[in-house]
Design an enzyme around this catalytic site. Structure first.
Site, PDB file in Angstrom:
ATOM      1  N   CYS A 101      -5.757   1.924   2.810  1.00 30.54           N
ATOM      2  CA  CYS A 101      -6.121   0.712   2.054  1.00 30.54           C
ATOM      3  C   CYS A 101      -5.474   0.605   0.686  1.00 30.54           C
ATOM      4  O   CYS A 101      -4.642  -0.270   0.463  1.00 30.54           O
ATOM      5  CB  CYS A 101      -7.634   0.660   1.906  1.00 30.54           C
ATOM      6  SG  CYS A 101      -8.480   0.589   3.489  1.00 30.54           S
TER       7      CYS A 101
HETATM    8  N1  LIG Z   1      -9.959   3.054   7.541  1.00 33.78           N
HETATM    9  C1  LIG Z   1     -10.622   2.484   6.569  1.00 33.78           C
HETATM   10  O1  LIG Z   1     -11.343   3.128   5.835  1.00 33.78           O
HETATM   11  C2  LIG Z   1     -10.564   0.987   6.334  1.00 33.78           C
HETATM   12  C3  LIG Z   1     -11.452   0.426   5.410  1.00 33.78           C
HETATM   13  C4  LIG Z   1     -11.432  -0.948   5.201  1.00 33.78           C
HETATM   14  C5  LIG Z   1     -10.512  -1.735   5.898  1.00 33.78           C
HETATM   15  N2  LIG Z   1      -9.641  -1.160   6.794  1.00 33.78           N
HETATM   16  C6  LIG Z   1      -8.727  -2.050   7.524  1.00 33.78           C
HETATM   17  O2  LIG Z   1      -9.154  -2.127   8.881  1.00 33.78           O
HETATM   18  C7  LIG Z   1      -8.014  -2.260   9.755  1.00 33.78           C
HETATM   19  C8  LIG Z   1      -8.020  -1.156  10.800  1.00 33.78           C
HETATM   20  O3  LIG Z   1      -7.909   0.088  10.131  1.00 33.78           O
HETATM   21  P1  LIG Z   1      -8.243   1.468  10.841  1.00 33.78           P
HETATM   22  O4  LIG Z   1      -8.306   2.467   9.729  1.00 33.78           O
HETATM   23  O5  LIG Z   1      -9.396   1.353  11.768  1.00 33.78           O
HETATM   24  O6  LIG Z   1      -6.901   1.677  11.699  1.00 33.78           O
HETATM   25  P2  LIG Z   1      -6.667   2.751  12.885  1.00 33.78           P
HETATM   26  O7  LIG Z   1      -5.218   2.971  12.952  1.00 33.78           O
HETATM   27  O8  LIG Z   1      -7.592   3.915  12.688  1.00 33.78           O
HETATM   28  O9  LIG Z   1      -7.160   1.992  14.180  1.00 33.78           O
HETATM   29  C9  LIG Z   1      -6.545   0.883  14.690  1.00 33.78           C
HETATM   30  C10 LIG Z   1      -6.636   0.930  16.204  1.00 33.78           C
HETATM   31  O10 LIG Z   1      -6.073  -0.283  16.718  1.00 33.78           O
HETATM   32  C11 LIG Z   1      -5.393   0.033  17.926  1.00 33.78           C
HETATM   33  N3  LIG Z   1      -4.480  -1.054  18.230  1.00 33.78           N
HETATM   34  C12 LIG Z   1      -3.303  -1.363  17.649  1.00 33.78           C
HETATM   35  N4  LIG Z   1      -2.779  -2.466  18.221  1.00 33.78           N
HETATM   36  C13 LIG Z   1      -3.646  -2.881  19.172  1.00 33.78           C
HETATM   37  C14 LIG Z   1      -3.673  -3.949  20.096  1.00 33.78           C
HETATM   38  N5  LIG Z   1      -2.690  -4.842  20.150  1.00 33.78           N
HETATM   39  N6  LIG Z   1      -4.731  -4.028  20.928  1.00 33.78           N
HETATM   40  C15 LIG Z   1      -5.724  -3.119  20.893  1.00 33.78           C
HETATM   41  N7  LIG Z   1      -5.768  -2.090  20.046  1.00 33.78           N
HETATM   42  C16 LIG Z   1      -4.730  -1.965  19.187  1.00 33.78           C
HETATM   43  C17 LIG Z   1      -4.740   1.366  17.627  1.00 33.78           C
HETATM   44  O11 LIG Z   1      -4.380   2.034  18.808  1.00 33.78           O
HETATM   45  C18 LIG Z   1      -5.863   2.067  16.847  1.00 33.78           C
HETATM   46  O12 LIG Z   1      -6.725   2.784  17.706  1.00 33.78           O
HETATM   47  C19 LIG Z   1      -6.799  -2.242   8.836  1.00 33.78           C
HETATM   48  O13 LIG Z   1      -6.437  -3.551   8.525  1.00 33.78           O
HETATM   49  C20 LIG Z   1      -7.305  -1.554   7.588  1.00 33.78           C
HETATM   50  O14 LIG Z   1      -6.579  -1.935   6.433  1.00 33.78           O
HETATM   51  C21 LIG Z   1      -9.659   0.177   7.029  1.00 33.78           C
END
Ligand SMILES: NC(=O)c1ccc[n+]([C@@H]2O[C@H](COP(=O)([O-])OP(=O)(O)OC[C@H]3O[C@@H](n4cnc5c(N)ncnc54)[C@H](O)[C@@H]3O)[C@@H](O)[C@H]2O)c1
Length: 455
Positions: A293
């Site tokens: 983030c």
């Molecule tokens: N991790 C955090 O603490 C956090 C906090 C706030 C916001 N976010 C936001 O949330 C979003 C997700 O982050 P995250 O940390 O969970 O990412 P991550 O990489 O842990 O998980 C994302 C998942 O999406 C899957 N994916 C990708 N393309 C796909 C598709 N076309 N169809 C289905 N699945 C698909 C991936 O395989 C993965 O499992 C991002 O935009 C991030 O900025 C994350």
């Protein structure tokens, strides 16, 4: 993609959706079962709402289907419990039709030119579009710049669906619509002081009905839902929160560097300033930003701002300071070794902690990775230890191929460099058994030893 045909639910009215939510009969799809999507799926399941998780990573789908987990803080027993309550994982987008609400939690990284990479969002939108049906609610949770939901996602959904459905917009209502909202994820990984339920959920609907549906859905798992006027306002809210952190961390990093020069302890100063009951919120210096983030999100806005002939100078300055922090760490390690009449070149250095923050199993954008690479470039012989990572292989920006070093014979290292202050580390022992400790996190607070160099 499977050729199976699925039953198409017939209901498409907002009131039916709200009734289903109230009676816990709604079916929720969560797309992207990562650090955000999987915990969210478990929260809904706990509230007896049936969740189907979608992920293109087949290994994740298989692990979950077998009742396992790939996130350290989520136990396999929690997945098994959720499965008993109806949680399932799939990569078959054909099943989108069965759902009442679709929540998208896919990654939003930067590309190699530091520009937003929306390909995960656009790929997801293209994959779900053919299976959309009237009355469904689609919510984007991925962090992104204002306008993404309306300008990027909605047109793909409208173009790609087979039934000519349009997204409901203010004032339009013909029964052949789907509904769209944006709601940012606000999770703070590793923070156990605030229950997820107590983090208010911000929601911006493309039209008031979408906002009402999203608020009802999130109201089942969050104690408070905060409505804003549009998806763009909700997108901007998330960016404001993260830019606020990024800028304040940069400020404190800069003041830390000045304090080091002035022989002042910035940690002591922050502690004292924090006693002010108003107008001050503490931020802490460190070896550099990490995670999905804070190092990434601000640049989504600075990129978008250019479209409006606007330079986001605070973001750029903060980025410049924070990106340089790992380089400063190398300088401090060099100075500390110098005091022992040693050079970085050839010194054995044990990097303690690889995760980007304490007590979590997330390496993404971790400053430890940059620090290891920079130390190696200077000729240091680097090992690392992190209980969360038995190995560190290849990522998008690094290729280290290292194995976690056991915590034995700490004297063999010329320097122990504390990059991540995991709670499980015994800092007394680290100081006792090491020749030299460079501490970037104030992890050795309270330990008095000439071996410690705090930076
Ligand atoms: N991790 C955090 O603490 C956090 C906090 C706030 C916001 N976010 C936001 O949330 C979003 C997700 O982050 P995250 O940390 O969970 O990412 P991550 O990489 O842990 O998980 C994302 C998942 O999406 C899957 N994916 C990708 N393309 C796909 C598709 N076309 N169809 C289905 N699945 C698909 C991936 O395989 C993965 O499992 C991002 O935009 C991030 O900025 C994350």
């Amino acid at each position: 993609m499977s050729q199976t045909t699925y039953p198409t639910p017939t209901s498409n009215s907002v009131s039916d959706f709200l009734t289903k939510i109230e009676k816990r009969q709604a079916r929720v799809a969560i797309i992207g079962l990562g650090y955000v999507g999987l915990p969210l799926a478990l929260l809904y399941t706990e509230q007896k709402i049936k969740v189907t998780g979608f992920d293109i990573d087949q290994r994740k789908v298989t692990t979950l289907t077998q009742g396992g987990s790939y996130i350290v803080r989520i136990l396999p027993s929690e997945i098994q419990e959720a499965r008993a309550k109806g949680f399932e994982a799939t990569s078959d987008y054909g099943r989108i039709t069965e759902m009442d609400a679709i929540i998208i939690c896919v990654p939003t990284p930067l590309n190699e030119y530091h520009e937003p990479d929306l390909s995960y969002i656009t790929d997801t939108a293209k994959a779900i579009a053919p299976h959309l049906r009237a009355g469904q609610l689609v919510v984007l949770e991925s962090t992104t710049y204002p306008g993404t939901t309306e300008e990027i996602m909605v047109p793909i959904l409208e173009k790609g669906n087979k039934n000519g459905l349009k997204a409901a917009r203010k004032g339009s209502s013909d029964g052949q619509q789907f509904f769209v909202a944006f709601s940012p994820e606000r999770e703070d990984p590793g923070n156990t002081t605030v229950a997820r339920r107590d983090i208010p959920k911000v929601v911006g609907g493309l039209d008031p009905q979408a906002a009402e549906m999203a608020a009802a859905m999130y109201g089942t798992i969050f104690n408070r839902v905060v409505r804003v006027s549009s998806p763009a306002a909700a997108e901007m809210t998330k960016l404001l929160e993260n830019i606020y952190r990024c800028v304040n961390i940069a400020l404190v990093n800069e003041l830390k560097m000045l304090s080091l020069r002035m022989n002042l302890d910035i940690w002591e100063v922050i502690e004292a300033a924090s006693t002010k009951p108003f107008g001050f919120q503490p931020f802490y210096p460190g070896p550099g930003l990490g995670g999905h983030c804070i190092p990434v999100d601000p640049f989504y806005l600075s990129w978008k701002a250019k479209e409006w002939d606007f330079r986001t100078r605070f973001i750029e300055l903060a980025g410049e300071i924070n990106i340089n922090m790992p380089y400063h760490m190398i300088e401090y390690v060099g100075k500390a070794l110098n005091q022992h009449k040693k050079a970085l070149n050839g010194s054995k250095i044990l990097v303690r902690g690889g995760a980007y923050k304490k007590d979590i199993d997330d390496l993404r954008e971790s400053p430890a990775l940059t620090i290891i690479e920079l130390l190696q470039e200077q000729g240091a012989v680097v090992s690392y230890n992190d209980p969360f990572f038995p190995t560190v292989g290849k990522g998008r920006k690094y290729d280290l191929q290292m194995k976690c070093a056991p915590l034995e014979n700490l004297k063999q290292y010329d320097c122990a460099l504390i990059v991540t202050n995991h709670s499980d580390y015994d800092y007394q022992r680290i100081v006792r058994e090491s020749q030299l400790v460079v501490d970037t996190r104030n992890a050795t607070k309270g330990i008095d030893s000439p071996k410690i160099v705090r930076c």
